[in-house]
Design a protein around this motif. Structure first.
Motif, PDB file in Angstrom:
ATOM      1  N   ARG A   1       0.540  -1.736  -0.108  1.00  0.00           N
ATOM      2  CA  ARG A   1       0.080  -0.066   0.087  1.00  0.00           C
ATOM      3  C   ARG A   1       1.250   1.316  -0.449  1.00  0.00           C
ATOM      4  O   ARG A   1       2.016   0.588   0.524  1.00  0.00           O
ATOM      5  CB  ARG A   1      -0.391  -0.079   1.288  1.00  0.00           C
ATOM      6  CG  ARG A   1      -2.133  -1.120   1.114  1.00  0.00           C
ATOM      7  CD  ARG A   1      -3.787  -0.613   0.094  1.00  0.00           C
ATOM      8  NE  ARG A   1      -3.814  -1.464   0.143  1.00  0.00           N
ATOM      9  CZ  ARG A   1      -5.655  -1.715   0.974  1.00  0.00           C
ATOM     10  NH1 ARG A   1      -5.188  -0.616   1.676  1.00  0.00           N
ATOM     11  NH2 ARG A   1      -6.135  -2.082   0.639  1.00  0.00           N
ATOM     12  N   PRO A   2       0.494   2.485  -0.544  1.00  0.00           N
ATOM     13  CA  PRO A   2       0.982   3.982  -0.253  1.00  0.00           C
ATOM     14  C   PRO A   2       0.965   3.828   0.957  1.00  0.00           C
ATOM     15  O   PRO A   2       0.180   3.697   1.707  1.00  0.00           O
ATOM     16  CB  PRO A   2      -0.084   4.742  -1.398  1.00  0.00           C
ATOM     17  CG  PRO A   2      -0.576   3.558  -1.991  1.00  0.00           C
ATOM     18  CD  PRO A   2      -1.072   2.612  -1.309  1.00  0.00           C
ATOM     19  N   ASP A   3       2.545   4.047   1.261  1.00  0.00           N
ATOM     20  CA  ASP A   3       2.982   4.775   2.742  1.00  0.00           C
ATOM     21  C   ASP A   3       1.984   6.355   2.785  1.00  0.00           C
ATOM     22  O   ASP A   3       1.877   7.731   1.738  1.00  0.00           O
ATOM     23  CB  ASP A   3       4.086   5.667   2.549  1.00  0.00           C
ATOM     24  CG  ASP A   3       4.613   5.640   4.076  1.00  0.00           C
ATOM     25  OD1 ASP A   3       3.508   6.354   5.305  1.00  0.00           O
ATOM     26  OD2 ASP A   3       6.143   4.972   4.654  1.00  0.00           O
ATOM     27  N   PRO A   4       1.145   6.689   3.724  1.00  0.00           N
ATOM     28  CA  PRO A   4       0.699   7.652   3.848  1.00  0.00           C
ATOM     29  C   PRO A   4       1.088   9.041   4.438  1.00  0.00           C
ATOM     30  O   PRO A   4       0.378   9.763   3.819  1.00  0.00           O
ATOM     31  CB  PRO A   4      -0.517   7.498   5.105  1.00  0.00           C
ATOM     32  CG  PRO A   4       0.314   6.247   5.555  1.00  0.00           C
ATOM     33  CD  PRO A   4       0.897   5.559   4.851  1.00  0.00           C
ATOM     34  N   THR A   5       2.219   8.645   4.725  1.00  0.00           N
ATOM     35  CA  THR A   5       3.516   9.858   5.100  1.00  0.00           C
ATOM     36  C   THR A   5       3.585  10.861   3.674  1.00  0.00           C
ATOM     37  O   THR A   5       4.515  11.179   3.770  1.00  0.00           O
ATOM     38  CB  THR A   5       3.631   9.600   6.566  1.00  0.00           C
ATOM     39  OG1 THR A   5       4.962   8.216   5.615  1.00  0.00           O
ATOM     40  CG2 THR A   5       2.655   9.543   7.389  1.00  0.00           C
ATOM     41  N   ASP A   6       3.830   9.334   3.348  1.00  0.00           N
ATOM     42  CA  ASP A   6       4.916   9.490   1.869  1.00  0.00           C
ATOM     43  C   ASP A   6       4.385   8.633   0.772  1.00  0.00           C
ATOM     44  O   ASP A   6       4.731   7.398   0.205  1.00  0.00           O
ATOM     45  CB  ASP A   6       6.693   8.897   2.484  1.00  0.00           C
ATOM     46  CG  ASP A   6       7.492   9.445   1.288  1.00  0.00           C
ATOM     47  OD1 ASP A   6       7.269  10.121   0.247  1.00  0.00           O
ATOM     48  OD2 ASP A   6       8.806   8.944   1.430  1.00  0.00           O
ATOM     49  N   ARG A   7       4.109   9.185  -0.233  1.00  0.00           N
ATOM     50  CA  ARG A   7       3.111   8.599  -1.497  1.00  0.00           C
ATOM     51  C   ARG A   7       4.898   8.566  -2.497  1.00  0.00           C
ATOM     52  O   ARG A   7       3.670   6.921  -3.357  1.00  0.00           O
ATOM     53  CB  ARG A   7       2.436   9.722  -2.196  1.00  0.00           C
ATOM     54  CG  ARG A   7       1.487  10.666  -1.350  1.00  0.00           C
ATOM     55  CD  ARG A   7      -0.171   9.534  -1.437  1.00  0.00           C
ATOM     56  NE  ARG A   7      -0.538   9.461  -0.188  1.00  0.00           N
ATOM     57  CZ  ARG A   7      -1.797   8.422   0.391  1.00  0.00           C
ATOM     58  NH1 ARG A   7      -1.636   7.493  -0.567  1.00  0.00           N
ATOM     59  NH2 ARG A   7      -2.617   9.106   1.008  1.00  0.00           N
ATOM     60  N   ARG A   8       5.876   8.391  -2.661  1.00  0.00           N
ATOM     61  CA  ARG A   8       6.642   7.752  -2.982  1.00  0.00           C
ATOM     62  C   ARG A   8       6.946   6.409  -2.644  1.00  0.00           C
ATOM     63  O   ARG A   8       8.326   5.713  -3.075  1.00  0.00           O
ATOM     64  CB  ARG A   8       7.857   8.345  -3.124  1.00  0.00           C
ATOM     65  CG  ARG A   8       7.970  10.226  -3.273  1.00  0.00           C
ATOM     66  CD  ARG A   8       8.306  10.630  -3.833  1.00  0.00           C
ATOM     67  NE  ARG A   8       9.420  11.547  -2.318  1.00  0.00           N
ATOM     68  CZ  ARG A   8      10.270  11.236  -1.547  1.00  0.00           C
ATOM     69  NH1 ARG A   8      11.083  12.449  -2.666  1.00  0.00           N
ATOM     70  NH2 ARG A   8      10.325  12.105  -0.484  1.00  0.00           N
ATOM     71  N   ALA A   9       6.907   5.925  -1.037  1.00  0.00           N
ATOM     72  CA  ALA A   9       7.150   4.969  -0.064  1.00  0.00           C
ATOM     73  C   ALA A   9       5.865   4.013  -0.359  1.00  0.00           C
ATOM     74  O   ALA A   9       4.810   4.532  -0.598  1.00  0.00           O
ATOM     75  CB  ALA A   9       8.421   4.678   0.698  1.00  0.00           C
ATOM     76  N   VAL A  10       6.333   3.100  -0.551  1.00  0.00           N
ATOM     77  CA  VAL A  10       4.954   1.830   0.051  1.00  0.00           C
ATOM     78  C   VAL A  10       5.333   1.151   1.731  1.00  0.00           C
ATOM     79  O   VAL A  10       6.529   1.584   1.759  1.00  0.00           O
ATOM     80  CB  VAL A  10       4.667   0.733  -1.108  1.00  0.00           C
ATOM     81  CG1 VAL A  10       4.958   1.266  -2.292  1.00  0.00           C
ATOM     82  CG2 VAL A  10       5.942  -0.230  -0.961  1.00  0.00           C
TER      83      VAL A  10
END
Length: 203
Positions: free
Chosen positions: A106-115
């Protein structure tokens, strides 16, 4: 007091002591028993994992996610560090578990570039049921000891573990042992293709 019945290690140690009279039987017996017990437990865990369509490596990854608590989610890099895996090995393992529906990225809620990687409901239930099955097997074996004996043995093993941690760092992952200490393969001779090389003549 009746002496304990001998086990396979006692029989082996008797042979070795005959060949090497100065052998430290107490130390060697301790090491041999720990090694053999580890193999028993490893086989038991592998059999349980296989019943649920898992490998031991899958079991470790799902357990790492379950251990952190709700929402059972970690970054791939944190998982790789926790399991001491390369990023490539972690990606391959996650791909397999995601196809099985046990984890999802899932996309990281605090960093959309990370999962982030999280357990699915299927993953949580599968791992939880498998753990219950394995725990029952382990309780059956541990029933050979009283509660006081288990407490004493845990204390002694903890002392040994802390000695290793202080001198050798954290336990190495299984993959490292399999790869680092596998016997080196000798380069084989290349087989000649049919029709290549010097032909044999007849007289």
């Amino acid at each position: 007091m009746k002496p304990p019945d001998p086990d396979i290690v006692d029989r082996h140690m008797g042979d070795w002591q005959r060949e090497f009279p100065t052998m430290d039987v107490a130390t060697e017996g301790l090491v041999e028993r720990i090694q053999k017990l580890a193999r028993y437990f490893e086989r038991s865990l592998a059999q349980t994992a296989r019943e649920f369509g898992l490998t031991i490596q899958d079991w470790e990854l799902l357990g790492a996610l379950r251990r952190v608590g709700p929402p059972y989610r970690l970054s791939p890099s944190r998982l790789a560090d926790d399991l001491m895996l390369s990023s490539g090995a972690m990606t391959a393992r996650l791909d397999r578990l995601e196809r099985a529906g046990l984890v999802r990225r899932r996309p990281d809620p605090t960093d959309r570039r990370a999962v982030r990687v999280e357990l699915t409901e299927k993953g949580r239930q599968t791992w939880g049921t498998a753990v219950d099955v394995q725990a029952a097997k382990e309780r059956h074996i541990a029933a050979a000891l009283s509660e006081r004996e288990k407490e004493t043995l845990n204390g002694l093993l903890r002392r040994l573990m802390r000695t290793f941690e202080a001198t050798a760092g954290p336990p190495p992952p299984r993959s490292e042992l399999l790869e680092a200490y596998a016997p080196e393969r000798k380069p084989g001779r290349r087989r000649r293709r049919p029709g290549k090389g010097r032909s044999r003549t007849t007289s």
